[in-house]
Design an enzyme around this catalytic site. Structure first.
Site, mmCIF file in Angstrom:
data_model
loop_
_atom_site.group_PDB
_atom_site.id
_atom_site.type_symbol
_atom_site.label_atom_id
_atom_site.label_comp_id
_atom_site.label_asym_id
_atom_site.label_seq_id
_atom_site.Cartn_x
_atom_site.Cartn_y
_atom_site.Cartn_z
ATOM 1 N N GLU A 25 0.834 -1.215 0.000
ATOM 2 C CA GLU A 25 0.000 0.000 0.000
ATOM 3 C C GLU A 25 0.866 1.261 0.000
ATOM 4 O OE1 GLU A 25 -1.497 1.946 3.391
ATOM 5 O OE2 GLU A 25 -1.205 0.220 4.708
ATOM 6 N N LYS A 159 -3.339 -1.278 15.599
ATOM 7 C CA LYS A 159 -2.930 -0.429 16.721
ATOM 8 C C LYS A 159 -4.074 -0.289 17.711
ATOM 9 C CE LYS A 159 0.491 2.652 14.763
ATOM 10 N NZ LYS A 159 0.362 2.836 13.312
HETATM 11 N N1 PSU Z 1 -2.920 1.898 10.642
HETATM 12 C C1 PSU Z 1 -1.605 2.035 10.822
HETATM 13 N N2 PSU Z 1 -0.866 2.668 9.866
HETATM 14 C C2 PSU Z 1 -1.439 3.147 8.721
HETATM 15 C C3 PSU Z 1 -2.841 2.970 8.538
HETATM 16 C C4 PSU Z 1 -3.537 2.338 9.516
HETATM 17 O O1 PSU Z 1 -1.077 1.608 11.852
HETATM 18 O O2 PSU Z 1 -0.736 3.726 7.869
HETATM 19 C C5 PSU Z 1 -3.496 3.451 7.262
HETATM 20 C C6 PSU Z 1 -3.690 2.261 6.299
HETATM 21 O O3 PSU Z 1 -3.538 2.719 4.965
HETATM 22 C C7 PSU Z 1 -5.152 1.890 6.547
HETATM 23 C C8 PSU Z 1 -5.758 3.249 6.782
HETATM 24 O O4 PSU Z 1 -5.756 1.192 5.494
HETATM 25 O O5 PSU Z 1 -4.792 3.953 7.546
HETATM 26 C C9 PSU Z 1 -7.089 3.170 7.500
HETATM 27 O O6 PSU Z 1 -7.691 4.423 7.510
HETATM 28 P P1 PSU Z 1 -9.225 4.563 7.941
HETATM 29 O O7 PSU Z 1 -9.255 4.203 9.398
HETATM 30 O O8 PSU Z 1 -9.588 5.984 7.687
HETATM 31 O O9 PSU Z 1 -9.991 3.609 7.079
#
Ligand code: PSU
Ligand code: MN
Length: 303
Positions: A25, A159
């Site tokens: 990603e 996390k």
């Molecule tokens: N969690 C992490 N590092 C990240 C992300 C999530 O520890 O970089 C990023 C990933 O790209 C994940 C996104 O798919 O955040 C999720 O965002 P949201 O909660 O807005 O869907």
């Protein structure tokens, strides 16, 4: 589809020959780490995947084109250009129409990987059910994507900015297997344990590959979470990271941070509160996931 999708020639050749390919990603590059460590990490991840016998395909949207496999220059561009837009499933159509530059989340990376025919994807951590979601309804689109798109995601868990218990319940409801690689505990990104159990422990990538094949042969749609804990020597102190996360969640609430800003805000706060230590841990766990994902992709390609 060809009008939208551009697959790097090396990735395309590998897919045609049935060779192992690992998707990566790009939100982790544009929003997850500071420049230049982000670019350095992304390039090292690709190197690790090659060293373990697979071809890397970093995924992003550039000028509205869905790109599967980036050049080093394109990774550099994503890493240092401000204003690259965090792109999840719902954002893709307008990114194309506006010819925008977008970094893909787990959800949108899964979509582009599946369009290209890639089955295995490595990242740091997945999105999930946020704390307080019973009021805010903040549940990452990553989870719904795992429910419907046929790609395995190797990650270091989630996390604890998230409610890990509710995240696991959501995945269970949607029939997404959450398998612990050489662990029975659901890892919590910076730490090897979260206090929650995975569905099952699997010690061998061959077994993971066979389980994926069986799932998809049977038409059981959707992905799989392969939870791979951070190596022990890079694990963070539980109390230090927990205090930082509690503080970050409080500040997000106080500042009324919502929607797609929520995850990047929390990640940046945690990083600021723990100094460089969390960044080093973050980088090391991504390398470890890249290695396991490459091994899994090789095993899957060999079936
Ligand atoms: N969690 C992490 N590092 C990240 C992300 C999530 O520890 O970089 C990023 C990933 O790209 C994940 C996104 O798919 O955040 C999720 O965002 P949201 O909660 O807005 O869907
Ligand atoms: Mn969200």
């Amino acid at each position: 589809m060809k009008a939208y999708l551009e697959i790097h020639p090396e990735v395309e050749a590998a897919l045609k020959q049935g060779k192992a390919v690992v998707a990566l990603e790009s939100t982790i590059i544009s929003h997850g780490m500071p420049y230049p460590r982000n670019v350095e990490t992304a390039l090292n991840v690709e190197k690790i995947i090659r060293e373990h016998g697979a071809v890397p395909a970093t995924i992003a949207i550039l000028g509205g084109v869905l790109k599967v496999g980036l050049t080093a220059d394109e990774i550099e561009y994503l890493g240092k250009t401000p204003g690259v837009i965090k792109t999840s499933r719902r954002d893709i159509p307008l990114m194309i129409a506006n010819k925008s530059d977008g970094a893909t989340t787990v959800a949108s990376t899964m979509i582009l990987a599946a369009l290209a025919g890639i089955k295995v994807f490595a990242t740091g951590g997945i999105g999930g059910v946020h704390r307080g979601a019973e009021e805010t309804f903040d549940i990452s689109a990553d989870l719904q994507e795992l429910a419907q798109t046929d790609v395995a995601v190797v990650c270091a868990g989630a996390k604890s900015i998230l409610d890990i218990g509710l995240t696991l319940e959501y995945l269970e409801t949607h029939g997404v297997p959450v398998l612990g690689y050489q662990t029975a505990d659901m890892p919590a990104f910076y730490t090897r344990k979260s206090g929650f159990a995975v569905d099952a422990r699997v010690d061998d990538v061959q077994v993971l590959a066979k389980a994926l094949k069986a799932k998809w042969d049977l038409g059981l749609k959707g992905g799989m979470v392969i939870a791979n804990p951070i190596p022990e020597k890079y694990e963070m102190d539980y109390d230090t990271i927990t205090a930082a996360i509690e503080q970050a969640v409080k500040e997000a609430e106080a500042q009324n941070i919502k929607g797609k800003e929520s995850t990047p805000f929390l990640l940046a706060k945690v990083k600021a509160l723990t100094g460089g230590e969390s960044l080093e841990s973050n980088i090391e766990l991504v390398y470890n996931n890249a290695k396991v994902a490459a091994q899994l992709a090789v095993a899957y390609a060999g079936l």
